[in-house]
Design a protein around this motif. Structure first.
Motif, PDB file in Angstrom:
ATOM      1  N   ALA A  54      23.451  23.864  16.973  1.00 55.66           N
ATOM      2  CA  ALA A  54      23.156  22.456  16.677  1.00 55.66           C
ATOM      3  C   ALA A  54      22.645  22.381  15.247  1.00 55.66           C
ATOM      4  O   ALA A  54      22.003  23.313  14.756  1.00 55.66           O
ATOM      5  N   LEU A  55      22.950  21.273  14.578  1.00 53.91           N
ATOM      6  CA  LEU A  55      22.504  21.077  13.199  1.00 53.91           C
ATOM      7  C   LEU A  55      21.684  19.795  13.133  1.00 53.91           C
ATOM      8  O   LEU A  55      22.184  18.718  13.462  1.00 53.91           O
ATOM      9  N   ILE A  56      20.435  19.903  12.740  1.00 56.55           N
ATOM     10  CA  ILE A  56      19.536  18.755  12.634  1.00 56.55           C
ATOM     11  C   ILE A  56      19.077  18.645  11.184  1.00 56.55           C
ATOM     12  O   ILE A  56      18.491  19.586  10.632  1.00 56.55           O
ATOM     13  N   LEU A  57      19.364  17.510  10.553  1.00 61.19           N
ATOM     14  CA  LEU A  57      18.962  17.268   9.174  1.00 61.19           C
ATOM     15  C   LEU A  57      17.824  16.263   9.180  1.00 61.19           C
ATOM     16  O   LEU A  57      17.952  15.175   9.727  1.00 61.19           O
ATOM     17  N   LYS A  58      16.720  16.611   8.551  1.00 61.34           N
ATOM     18  CA  LYS A  58      15.545  15.752   8.534  1.00 61.34           C
ATOM     19  C   LYS A  58      15.171  15.416   7.102  1.00 61.34           C
ATOM     20  O   LYS A  58      15.236  16.261   6.218  1.00 61.34           O
ATOM     21  N   SER A  59      14.784  14.169   6.884  1.00 63.59           N
ATOM     22  CA  SER A  59      14.330  13.751   5.564  1.00 63.59           C
ATOM     23  C   SER A  59      13.477  12.513   5.722  1.00 63.59           C
ATOM     24  O   SER A  59      13.696  11.704   6.628  1.00 63.59           O
ATOM     25  N   ALA A  60      12.498  12.352   4.845  1.00 64.19           N
ATOM     26  CA  ALA A  60      11.687  11.138   4.857  1.00 64.19           C
ATOM     27  C   ALA A  60      12.543   9.951   4.431  1.00 64.19           C
ATOM     28  O   ALA A  60      13.510  10.092   3.695  1.00 64.19           O
ATOM     29  N   ALA A  61      12.200   8.768   4.917  1.00 66.13           N
ATOM     30  CA  ALA A  61      12.971   7.567   4.610  1.00 66.13           C
ATOM     31  C   ALA A  61      13.005   7.311   3.109  1.00 66.13           C
ATOM     32  O   ALA A  61      12.018   7.459   2.411  1.00 66.13           O
ATOM     33  N   GLY A  62      14.195   6.952   2.630  1.00 62.01           N
ATOM     34  CA  GLY A  62      14.330   6.569   1.242  1.00 62.01           C
ATOM     35  C   GLY A  62      14.455   7.714   0.259  1.00 62.01           C
ATOM     36  O   GLY A  62      14.351   7.519  -0.945  1.00 62.01           O
ATOM     37  N   THR A  63      14.710   8.930   0.756  1.00 60.70           N
ATOM     38  CA  THR A  63      14.794  10.069  -0.153  1.00 60.70           C
ATOM     39  C   THR A  63      16.231  10.488  -0.429  1.00 60.70           C
ATOM     40  O   THR A  63      16.467  11.566  -0.947  1.00 60.70           O
ATOM     41  N   GLY A  64      17.192   9.676  -0.100  1.00 59.46           N
ATOM     42  CA  GLY A  64      18.576   9.987  -0.420  1.00 59.46           C
ATOM     43  C   GLY A  64      19.389  10.373   0.792  1.00 59.46           C
ATOM     44  O   GLY A  64      18.962  10.217   1.936  1.00 59.46           O
ATOM     45  N   HIS A  65      20.583  10.908   0.552  1.00 58.98           N
ATOM     46  CA  HIS A  65      21.512  11.248   1.618  1.00 58.98           C
ATOM     47  C   HIS A  65      21.074  12.515   2.332  1.00 58.98           C
ATOM     48  O   HIS A  65      20.695  13.505   1.705  1.00 58.98           O
ATOM     49  N   LEU A  66      21.174  12.510   3.658  1.00 59.88           N
ATOM     50  CA  LEU A  66      20.886  13.709   4.425  1.00 59.88           C
ATOM     51  C   LEU A  66      22.017  14.714   4.325  1.00 59.88           C
ATOM     52  O   LEU A  66      21.805  15.918   4.320  1.00 59.88           O
ATOM     53  N   LEU A  67      23.257  14.216   4.240  1.00 60.47           N
ATOM     54  CA  LEU A  67      24.415  15.095   4.194  1.00 60.47           C
ATOM     55  C   LEU A  67      25.376  14.600   3.125  1.00 60.47           C
ATOM     56  O   LEU A  67      25.782  13.437   3.138  1.00 60.47           O
ATOM     57  N   THR A  68      25.735  15.471   2.198  1.00 61.43           N
ATOM     58  CA  THR A  68      26.697  15.145   1.153  1.00 61.43           C
ATOM     59  C   THR A  68      27.843  16.147   1.200  1.00 61.43           C
ATOM     60  O   THR A  68      27.607  17.355   1.177  1.00 61.43           O
ATOM     61  N   LEU A  69      29.081  15.645   1.286  1.00 58.80           N
ATOM     62  CA  LEU A  69      30.265  16.489   1.219  1.00 58.80           C
ATOM     63  C   LEU A  69      30.848  16.341  -0.181  1.00 58.80           C
ATOM     64  O   LEU A  69      31.303  15.261  -0.546  1.00 58.80           O
ATOM     65  N   HIS A  70      30.835  17.421  -0.937  1.00 58.28           N
ATOM     66  CA  HIS A  70      31.248  17.344  -2.336  1.00 58.28           C
ATOM     67  C   HIS A  70      32.339  18.357  -2.624  1.00 58.28           C
ATOM     68  O   HIS A  70      32.160  19.555  -2.411  1.00 58.28           O
ATOM     69  N   ASN A  71      33.485  17.872  -3.080  1.00 56.23           N
ATOM     70  CA  ASN A  71      34.592  18.744  -3.439  1.00 56.23           C
ATOM     71  C   ASN A  71      34.598  18.911  -4.954  1.00 56.23           C
ATOM     72  O   ASN A  71      34.855  17.970  -5.691  1.00 56.23           O
ATOM     73  N   THR A  72      34.321  20.112  -5.417  1.00 52.49           N
ATOM     74  CA  THR A  72      34.185  20.351  -6.860  1.00 52.49           C
ATOM     75  C   THR A  72      35.529  20.485  -7.566  1.00 52.49           C
ATOM     76  O   THR A  72      35.580  20.510  -8.795  1.00 52.49           O
ATOM     77  N   THR A  73      36.634  20.569  -6.819  1.00 51.81           N
ATOM     78  CA  THR A  73      37.941  20.749  -7.440  1.00 51.81           C
ATOM     79  C   THR A  73      38.748  19.460  -7.490  1.00 51.81           C
ATOM     80  O   THR A  73      39.908  19.474  -7.902  1.00 51.81           O
ATOM     81  N   ASN A  74      38.165  18.340  -7.038  1.00 47.75           N
ATOM     82  CA  ASN A  74      38.851  17.048  -7.040  1.00 47.75           C
ATOM     83  C   ASN A  74      40.126  17.081  -6.199  1.00 47.75           C
ATOM     84  O   ASN A  74      41.096  16.387  -6.469  1.00 47.75           O
ATOM     85  N   GLY A  75      40.136  17.926  -5.181  1.00 52.13           N
ATOM     86  CA  GLY A  75      41.279  18.017  -4.283  1.00 52.13           C
ATOM     87  C   GLY A  75      40.905  17.585  -2.882  1.00 52.13           C
ATOM     88  O   GLY A  75      39.895  16.932  -2.663  1.00 52.13           O
TER      89      GLY A  75
END
Length: 204
Positions: A60-81
């Motif tokens: 299981a994957l649980i992402l925790k962050s205080a409110a207002g601190t940005g995205h919990l999960l970012t999917l970023h493709n560095t090759t623009n593909g």
């Protein structure tokens, strides 16, 4: 095999880096490991970024962050593909359902302001669904099932089973079922109107 602390002594181990005093820390008493911290709260806690060239597996994957601190999960493709995607896969049961749930645990964020948003910086963003879209109706003319972000009382909803309703400004304009089409208000046509059944109402 090299074993450290085979005698099970409650002795912490800390390895310092050039600028990080807690580059690697083992909390023997609580049986936890910290990287970048000397007070790990989980079996392994990392203060900093993690990079992996292979898969990361978890039950299981649980992402925790205080409110207002940005995205919990970012999917970023560095090759623009292609490849920045979320994939739901079940290895044995083809009828399993992959879900994204938005759950509240307080009593203050319910109602119209509780929103799950899919957005883009592109004005011509397209949501492409290779299957069915299913919605749970709540039979409200003021907050339709399928509407617009800036006009939530205009669109389409389901008032009852096997019936569709067109709504504008919170008022029902037309109800459609397999046997009837009921229109509220005037109907203006620039061409012929054809009906296989009867038309009731005043004609001008």
């Amino acid at each position: 095999e090299i074993t450290f602390n085979e005698g099970h002594a409650d002795i912490d181990v800390r390895i310092e880096g050039d600028t990080d005093a807690n580059l690697f820390f083992t909390d023997a008493g609580n049986e936890k490991v910290g990287i970048g911290t000397n007070s790990p709260g989980e079996k392994l806690e990392v203060i900093g970024n993690i990079s992996a060239s292979g898969d990361i597996s978890a039950s299981a994957l649980i992402l925790k962050s205080a409110a207002g601190t940005g995205h919990l999960l970012t999917l970023h493709n560095t090759t623009n593909g292609s490849g920045a995607s979320i994939h739901f896969s079940d290895q044995t049961n083809p009828d399993q359902t992959g879900t994204i749930d938005f759950l509240h645990q307080d009593g203050f964020s319910q109602g119209g302001n509780s929103t799950f948003v899919i957005s883009s910086t592109e004005n011509d963003m397209v949501l492409n669904v290779g299957g069915r879209i299913l919605a749970t109706p709540h039979s409200s003319n003021t907050e339709v099932d399928y509407g617009f972000v800036d006009d939530i009382d205009t669109g389409m909803m389901r008032p009852s089973a096997n019936t569709l309703r067109l709504v504008t400004g919170g008022s029902a304009i037309a109800d459609m079922s397999v046997s009837s089409f009921n229109l509220t208000g005037n109907l203006t046509a620039s061409d012929n109107i054809s009906a296989s059944g009867q038309i009731f109402g005043g004609l001008t």
